[in-house]
Design an enzyme around this catalytic site. Structure first.
Site, PDB file in Angstrom:
ATOM      1  N   GLU A 127      -0.927  -4.775  11.540  1.00 16.43           N
ATOM      2  CA  GLU A 127      -0.157  -4.324  10.369  1.00 16.43           C
ATOM      3  C   GLU A 127       1.313  -4.698  10.559  1.00 16.43           C
ATOM      4  OE1 GLU A 127      -1.041  -0.721   7.659  1.00 16.43           O
ATOM      5  OE2 GLU A 127       0.338  -0.013   9.194  1.00 16.43           O
ATOM      6  N   HIS A 149       4.931  -0.078  -0.441  1.00 17.21           N
ATOM      7  CA  HIS A 149       5.693  -0.965   0.449  1.00 17.21           C
ATOM      8  C   HIS A 149       4.719  -2.015   0.965  1.00 17.21           C
ATOM      9  CE1 HIS A 149       3.863   1.984   3.137  1.00 17.21           C
ATOM     10  NE2 HIS A 149       3.847   1.011   4.034  1.00 17.21           N
ATOM     11  N   ASP A 204      -4.895 -10.723  -0.687  1.00 17.48           N
ATOM     12  CA  ASP A 204      -3.569 -11.339  -0.606  1.00 17.48           C
ATOM     13  C   ASP A 204      -2.774 -11.131  -1.892  1.00 17.48           C
ATOM     14  OD1 ASP A 204      -1.531 -12.800   0.703  1.00 17.48           O
ATOM     15  OD2 ASP A 204      -2.133 -14.625  -0.347  1.00 17.48           O
ATOM     16  N   HIS A 205      -1.529 -10.675  -1.728  1.00 19.84           N
ATOM     17  CA  HIS A 205      -0.619 -10.388  -2.843  1.00 19.84           C
ATOM     18  C   HIS A 205      -1.180  -9.325  -3.793  1.00 19.84           C
ATOM     19  CE1 HIS A 205       1.423 -13.875  -1.254  1.00 19.84           C
ATOM     20  NE2 HIS A 205       2.472 -13.536  -1.976  1.00 19.84           N
ATOM     21  N   HIS A 262       3.254  -5.150   3.734  1.00 19.73           N
ATOM     22  CA  HIS A 262       3.078  -5.598   5.121  1.00 19.73           C
ATOM     23  C   HIS A 262       2.602  -7.041   5.118  1.00 19.73           C
ATOM     24  CE1 HIS A 262       3.466  -1.692   7.101  1.00 19.73           C
ATOM     25  NE2 HIS A 262       2.737  -1.172   6.128  1.00 19.73           N
ATOM     26  N   HIS A 298       0.836  -1.204   0.000  1.00 12.90           N
ATOM     27  CA  HIS A 298       0.000   0.000   0.000  1.00 12.90           C
ATOM     28  C   HIS A 298       0.869   1.251   0.000  1.00 12.90           C
ATOM     29  CE1 HIS A 298      -0.398   0.728   4.669  1.00 12.90           C
ATOM     30  NE2 HIS A 298       0.843   0.632   4.290  1.00 12.90           N
ATOM     31  N   CYS A 352       5.465   5.855   4.865  1.00  9.62           N
ATOM     32  CA  CYS A 352       4.295   5.167   4.300  1.00  9.62           C
ATOM     33  C   CYS A 352       3.792   5.860   3.041  1.00  9.62           C
ATOM     34  CB  CYS A 352       3.176   5.070   5.342  1.00  9.62           C
ATOM     35  SG  CYS A 352       3.466   3.722   6.497  1.00  9.62           S
TER      36      CYS A 352
END
Ligand code: NI
Length: 136
Positions: free
Chosen positions: A125, A40, A80-81, A42, A15, A34
Site C-alpha cells: 500500500e 485519498h 486502476d484509477h 495510494h 479509498h 484513512c
C-alpha cells in the site's frame, strides 16, 4: 522440485476506511486519516507468485505472458484509477484495507490459475507497508 515465478504490477486507486455502523468519533479513533470522507489515494504495487513443478515440455511453471494478461484483466482493469469504495463491487460492503484488497485479488486470480500451482499475492500500500495472502 518446485519453482516460483513472479510478476510485478501496479495500480493507483482511492479509498476510505470506515464503518457506516460506527459514528465519526469511533471511525476517527480507529482509522485516523484513512477515514477522510473525501477519500485519498495510494500507488499500490503487487507481486503475484505461482509455485509449482516445471512442465517438462515447455520448461515453464506458468507462461508469464498468461499471468501478465490475467493480472491486467482481473486487477489492473478492475482497480486502476478507481475509487475502491464506490467503483469496485467487491468493496461495496467490505472495508478496502490492504488486508481485504489482497484477499479479493487472490480470489479473483485463483479461479484462473491451475490447481497444480500455489498462488501468493503480496500487496504494497506504501513502500513500507505491505500484506501477503496465500489462501490460508
Ligand atoms: Ni489509505
Amino acid at each position: 522440485m518446485k519453482v516460483t515465478v513472479s510478476r510485478r504490477a501496479h495500480f493507483n486507486a482511492a479509498h476510505r476506511l470506515y464503518r457506516p455502523d460506527w459514528d465519526d468519533v469511533k471511525n476517527n479513533e480507529v482509522f485516523g486519516k484513512c477515514n477522510n470522507p473525501n477519500y485519498h489515494g495510494h500507488n499500490y504495487e503487487l507481486i503475484v507468485s505461482v509455485k509449482g513443478p516445471i512442465d517438462p515440455e515447455t520448461g515453464y511453471v506458468m507462461d508469464v505472458k498468461i499471468l501478465k494478461d490475467l493480472i491486467r484483466s482481473e486487477v489492473e482493469d478492475a482497480f486502476d484509477h478507481k475509487n475502491l469504495n464506490l467503483d469496485v463491487p467487491e468493496f461495496k460492503n467490505l472495508n478496502p484495507t490492504a488486508e481485504n484488497i489482497v484477499v479479493v485479488i487472490w480470489n479473483k486470480l485463483r479461479k484462473h490459475i491451475s490447481t497444480t500451482l500455489e498462488l501468493e499475492v503480496v500487496l504494497y500500500e506504501t513502500p513500507r507497508n505491505f500484506v501477503k495472502y496465500t489462501g490460508e
